[in-house]
Write a protein that holds these residues in place. Structure first.
Motif, PDB file in Angstrom:
ATOM      1  N   ARG A 280       6.163 -22.322 -25.074  1.00 18.39           N
ATOM      2  CA  ARG A 280       6.025 -20.862 -25.040  1.00 18.39           C
ATOM      3  C   ARG A 280       7.196 -20.280 -25.838  1.00 18.39           C
ATOM      4  N   THR A 282       7.092 -17.237 -27.643  1.00 18.24           N
ATOM      5  CA  THR A 282       6.667 -15.898 -28.063  1.00 18.24           C
ATOM      6  C   THR A 282       7.877 -15.098 -28.547  1.00 18.24           C
ATOM      7  N   SER A 302       6.430 -16.472 -36.644  1.00 18.65           N
ATOM      8  CA  SER A 302       6.067 -15.687 -35.449  1.00 18.65           C
ATOM      9  C   SER A 302       4.570 -15.686 -35.163  1.00 18.65           C
ATOM     10  N   VAL A 303       3.740 -15.648 -36.212  1.00 14.45           N
ATOM     11  CA  VAL A 303       2.290 -15.586 -35.967  1.00 14.45           C
ATOM     12  C   VAL A 303       1.776 -16.821 -35.227  1.00 14.45           C
ATOM     13  N   ASN A 304       2.466 -17.953 -35.374  1.00 17.36           N
ATOM     14  CA  ASN A 304       2.028 -19.172 -34.667  1.00 17.36           C
ATOM     15  C   ASN A 304       2.258 -19.064 -33.166  1.00 17.36           C
ATOM     16  N   PHE A 305       3.128 -18.126 -32.774  1.00 16.69           N
ATOM     17  CA  PHE A 305       3.467 -18.026 -31.352  1.00 16.69           C
ATOM     18  C   PHE A 305       3.149 -16.646 -30.789  1.00 16.69           C
ATOM     19  N   GLY A 306       2.118 -16.036 -31.312  1.00 16.67           N
ATOM     20  CA  GLY A 306       1.638 -14.772 -30.739  1.00 16.67           C
ATOM     21  C   GLY A 306       2.296 -13.536 -31.295  1.00 16.67           C
ATOM     22  N   GLY A 307       3.124 -13.668 -32.332  1.00 16.81           N
ATOM     23  CA  GLY A 307       3.749 -12.480 -32.927  1.00 16.81           C
ATOM     24  C   GLY A 307       2.752 -11.768 -33.829  1.00 16.81           C
ATOM     25  N   PRO A 308       2.880 -10.452 -33.965  1.00 14.47           N
ATOM     26  CA  PRO A 308       1.945  -9.733 -34.836  1.00 14.47           C
ATOM     27  C   PRO A 308       2.276  -9.973 -36.308  1.00 14.47           C
TER      28      PRO A 308
END
Ligand code: SF4
Length: 398
Positions: A280, A282, A302-308
């Motif tokens: 996790r 995020t 970041s996009v790989n971990f739920g970032g916009p």
């Protein structure tokens, strides 16, 4: 994604702080090992720590000789001479003309924060050099006449039992002293503000910070495991006190904790280990990002971990000043939304009543008609049971 084995995970106070500050920053630092320039404050703290370690190893003859050793070390660190061959290929060395001898500073150190690029790196370099000189001269005068610590810059790996699992933890004690036969754990800090500048705020950090509680937990466990035998007296079971050395002011502060702090640190270890092992990571965006050295890598990962995704180019747009009186209709995003709406009107017409038609609203007649002779069969209803009408039994009076 990288597999993180529970057996190989080692937690420490700085890993906990990094993960809780921003899980993605933890991932970039400790999992991906993204190489970024170090903040000048971090480098300063590290070199000062190693000088204090040397203070007890080498016999410096005077405060000046100690300060000169520092200056030499600081020059070498900042000019990139101590860099590994691999890092020498990544970072550049820039030569600054000072009028006398040119000063070489490497790009492996971030001398100015992103928000204050106008400050000259040279100014920051000399500022920290002077600060280091003052700290170390004072330290020399204060501690030369005093007995050396029984342990200094000592690292231990141990297993701490959490509520959910066991944790492999690494602790590094800056110093442990024996005073009146009692052990004192000491931690050096090069923080700007002294606890006296803002007593309430700092008191919170001093007494609640998990780093000190982790020291205490580890110290007690090392004694139980017999790993400090011969270093501290056998009768001792725990530390007497934990001290915070505020090096800039030369003052020492006592810290306090309770049983609740130990419970807190144990759950913190569980929480952080759980987050890391479950991957996790995020990102946690906020004002603290201005201090983060991983901003560029953050945009990539970041996009790989739920970032916009920040924008189409994948880069954060520079901040643009605006006026409250601006006409919003002139904004590019509003113009493009209006154009999009106009285009939609042409594709999906609007009738007199203002109703707009979309493909899914097409009338039934547009559906493929049934072949002429085909009749729609009614579904056959089967009754499984025949129910007889229920007759009431006759009563004797009838
Ligand atoms: S820039 Fe912010 S969100 Fe990104 S890694 Fe750093 S602290 Fe986390």
């Amino acid at each position: 994604m990288v597999y993180i084995s529970p057996n190989r995970l080692r937690l420490s106070a700085s890993k906990i702080t990094t993960y809780k500050g921003c899980p993605l920053a933890y991932y970039l630092k400790y999992v991906e090992h993204v190489d970024v320039p170090s903040d000048v404050r971090t480098v300063f703290g590290k070199v000062i720590h190693s000088m204090l370690n040397d203070f007890y190893d080498k016999n410096f003859k005077s405060p000046d000789s100690f300060a000169n050793a520092w200056k030499y070390r600081w020059f070498r660190e900042c000019s990139g001479e101590t860099l590994s061959e691999k890092r020498k290929k990544i970072y550049k060395i820039i030569e600054y003309n000072t009028g006398k001898t040119p000063i070489r500073l490497g790009t492996h150190i971030r001398f100015c924060s992103q928000s204050s690029q106008e400050i000259e790196p040279l100014e920051v370099f000399f500022g920290y050099m002077k600060l280091g000189e003052n700290i170390l001269k004072r330290f020399y005068e204060d501690f030369k006449p005093r007995p050396p610590p029984i342990l200094k810059e000592s690292s231990f790996e141990l297993t701490i039992k959490g509520n959910q699992r066991e944790h492999k933890v690494i602790v590094i004690f800056d110093r442990i002293d024996l005073k009146n036969g009692l052990p004192i754990i000491g931690d050096y800090k090069t923080d700007k503000k002294s606890p006296e500048d803002n007593p309430e705020d700092k008191a919170f950090q001093l007494h609640r910070h998990p780093q000190f509680t982790l020291y205490s937990l580890a110290f007690r466990q090392l004694i139980k495991e017999g790993r400090l035998k011969g270093i501290i007296p056998d009768s001792i079971e725990k530390e007497a006190e934990i001290w915070y050395y505020h090096l800039r002011s030369g003052k020492i502060f006592q810290t306090f904790r309770s049983e609740k702090d130990f419970e807190y640190v144990t759950s913190l270890l569980d929480d952080v280990a759980d987050g890391i092992l479950c991957q996790r990571f995020t990102p946690f965006y906020g004002f603290h990002c201005s201090m983060c050295p991983y901003q560029i890598a953050c945009e990539k990962y970041s996009v790989n971990f739920g970032g916009p995704r920040i924008d189409l180019e994948g880069r954060i747009k520079p901040a643009k000043p605006i006026s409250w009186d601006d006409d919003l209709i002139e904004r590019d995003w509003i113009k493009s939304e209006l154009t999009q709406q106009e285009n939609n009107k042409q594709i999906y017409p609007i009738d007199k009543k203002g109703q707009q038609y979309f493909p899914f609203m097409a009338p039934q007649t547009n559906q493929t008609p049934l072949p002429k002779n085909q009749k729609i069969k009614k579904p056959i209803q089967k009754t499984l049971f025949k129910l007889k009408p229920y007759k009431l039994p006759k009563t004797p009076s009838q």
